[in-house]
Design an enzyme around this catalytic site. Structure first.
Site, PDB file in Angstrom:
ATOM      1  N   GLY A  20      23.234 -14.385   3.096  1.00 53.63           N
ATOM      2  CA  GLY A  20      22.449 -13.487   2.255  1.00 53.63           C
ATOM      3  C   GLY A  20      21.195 -13.050   2.987  1.00 53.63           C
ATOM      4  CD  GLU A  61      17.455 -26.180  -0.388  1.00 58.22           C
ATOM      5  OE1 GLU A  61      18.291 -26.627  -1.191  1.00 58.22           O
ATOM      6  OE2 GLU A  61      17.781 -25.628   0.690  1.00 58.22           O
ATOM      7  CB  ALA A  75       9.891 -23.117   5.790  1.00 59.59           C
ATOM      8  NE  ARG A 115      23.117 -17.091  -5.569  1.00 59.05           N
ATOM      9  CZ  ARG A 115      22.460 -17.173  -4.420  1.00 59.05           C
ATOM     10  NH1 ARG A 115      21.637 -18.197  -4.201  1.00 59.05           N
ATOM     11  NH2 ARG A 115      22.607 -16.248  -3.491  1.00 59.05           N
ATOM     12  CE  LYS A 164      20.115 -35.267   9.214  1.00 61.91           C
ATOM     13  NZ  LYS A 164      20.338 -36.162   8.072  1.00 61.91           N
TER      14      LYS A 164
END
Length: 526
Positions: free
Chosen positions: A46, A355, A14, A274, A33
């Protein structure tokens, strides 16, 4: 003071998509970091989901996304995401990214769990994230400065103007640095490091969520955590991801008695959503039965999955024997920092993508291969917004930003203890009793008002883990139903009264709010 226009915290897909599309008139600083190569995006085996084939359509991708996420989405954002997917793939292809091709020279499309069509784009079989990230890192715009091994531990807020104006960081020598910019973007990934078993990079410990929470931003849906069903599991420890694409090629799940464990559990069997597969494997392990991915039917496995083959061989698992031991592990956070349609948080000047953010596109359980897609989608979207609306600083007083060097006594648990308790009390299967006991344990650590200026990086990471764990547990206690990645043993079914209710958390309060969902009515092709 060095002039910076945009600060980006994190260096995953992103963040890299964002810098690729920002105007080169901006001075952009990326702070990470760890190494720029140590990210979930770089590890992603994936691929990227996109409706590219003649027998597919974005409407089918849309429906699969909603079904996997239990229809708990911002439908308008999902529709825009899946409609944009083919264009995002073609943009990368034209830029020089080389996707796997079939014998006709067309992009090869694989299949993964909960997809009704083959629509997963890969690079070199099981190294999609690595090669997209290497493309980005090798083609970095000249206006972008990357600072590695610099840990952002605080977002600086100018309380007079109620806006974000910069960040504080620490390096390996514990030296403090302050950087100021009118626009700060959180793009640091999720919370995998809170659990002992995780597919995530070692640096992912919930920093983005904790940073935004401490700054006063809203969080939401923190109870929805996806556990990937198949991590390599050897001698009681997980050692990395076994991609869902392996099951897409025909691999099946069996226990040590050679029983196929997904029979009768879901129409898609091993390619069920999942959370369904992870729960089934976990139940077998709880019974003391090992679970294996039977790959014996996949021809030329090592050629198709070189990364996975190398991972198995490195850990003493023979590919030739055709049985890979697996266990579920923490994979993805569907919740996170509340954002609007372009990535703005509830704090002026602070944005979030990837995320760490909750955009509403994943619902209660992310569809396979929609995560890299989300990063590409929102990275480009935020770049376009900033290019059009950029505003420099106005009337900001920087001299009020102080560093507090007053020493504080910090009594903290170890990372390992937090991880062990997270899996036991707030893992795949949850109950009120265990969540309540865990919350009591977490609340003994009085960390909300602690200044982080004098703490070591390790101490700050633990504080961030405790803060993030607490938000997960509080949300998991409040949601008295099972939905997607949130499975309550004491409330095993979905509850209609919760269907549109989202748990919002800030430093000052926790409350329930109806999601600003826009139900998008579309006609799905048969």
């Amino acid at each position: 003071m060095e002039k910076i226009d945009i600060i980006i915290i994190g260096s995953g897909i992103a963040a890299m998509q964002l810098v690729q599309h920002l105007s080169q008139q901006f001075h952009v600083m990326v702070l990470t970091k760890s190494s720029k190569y140590n990210s979930n995006s770089y590890l992603a085996q994936g691929g990227v989901a996109a409706a590219l084939s003649n027998n597919d359509d974005y409407r089918l991708h849309y429906e699969d996304t909603l079904e996997a996420g239990c229809h708990f989405h911002n439908n308008k954002e999902v529709l825009e995401l899946v409609k944009s997917a083919p264009d995002l793939i073609q943009e990368l292809k034209k830029s020089g990214v080389t996707f796997d091709l079939n014998n006709k020279g067309e992009i090869l499309l694989g299949k993964e769990g909960a997809h009704c069509r083959n629509r997963i784009v890969h690079i070199r079989g099981d190294a999609t994230g690595k090669y997209i990230m290497e493309y980005f890192l090798n083609n970095m715009p000249g206006n972008v400065e990357i600072k590695e091994h610099e840990f952002v531990y605080e977002i600086i807020i100018d309380h007079q103007s109620n806006r974000c104006i910069g960040v504080k960081t620490k390096n390996a020598e514990n030296q403090i640095q302050q950087y100021f910019a009118p626009h700060v973007v959180v793009a640091v990934g999720g919370i995998g490091g809170l659990y002992p078993y995780s597919s995530n990079a070692s640096s992912i410990t919930g920093d983005g969520v904790a940073l935004a929470y401490r700054a006063g931003a809203e969080l939401t849906d923190m109870e929805f955590i996806q556990f990937h069903p198949t991590l390599l599991y050897v001698n009681g420890t997980t050692h990395g991801l076994i991609s869902e694409a392996v099951r897409g090629e025909g691999a099946i799940l069996v226990n040590e008695d050679k029983e196929r464990i997904m029979l009768g559990k879901h129409p898609y069997l091993e390619l069920a959503p999942r959370h369904v597969v992870a729960e089934r494997i976990y139940a077998q392990l709880q019974k003391g039965k090992n679970v294996y991915l039977d790959i014996s039917m996949i021809e030329h496995f090592m050629e198709k999955f070189p990364t996975i083959s190398a991972l198995c061989e490195k850990n003493g698992v023979s590919i030739a024997k055709g049985m890979i031991p697996v266990a579920p592990g923490c994979h993805f956070l569907m919740g996170g920092i509340v954002i609007d349609s372009v990535g703005k948080t509830t704090i002026n000047g602070l944005y979030a993508i990837g995320e760490a953010a909750c955009s509403g596109v994943h619902g209660a359980n992310r569809l396979a291969s929609n995560s890299l897609l989300e990063g590409l989608f929102f990275g480009r979207k935020l770049a376009y917004y900033l290019n059009e609306t950029f505003h420099p600083f106005q009337e900001i007083s920087f001299d009020q930003v102080k560093v507090n060097m007053e020493q504080q006594v910090l009594e903290l648990p170890s990372k390992k203890e937090i991880q062990t308790r997270m899996m036991e009390y707030a893992g795949i299967i949850r109950t009120k009793e265990k969540l309540t006991a865990f919350l009591r344990w977490l609340e003994q650590f009085k960390i909300n008002s602690i200044s982080l200026d004098t703490g070591s990086i390790t101490q700050i990471e633990i504080i961030f883990m405790l803060l993030t764990a607490k938000q997960i547990v509080k949300s998991a206690l409040l949601r008295t139903e099972s939905r997607g990645g949130h499975i309550r043993k004491d409330f095993p079914n979905e509850d209609e009264t919760w269907k549109r209710q989202h748990i919002i958390q800030t430093k000052n309060k926790t409350f329930v709010r109806g999601y600003p969902n826009e139900f998008t009515q579309i006609t799905v092709h048969a």
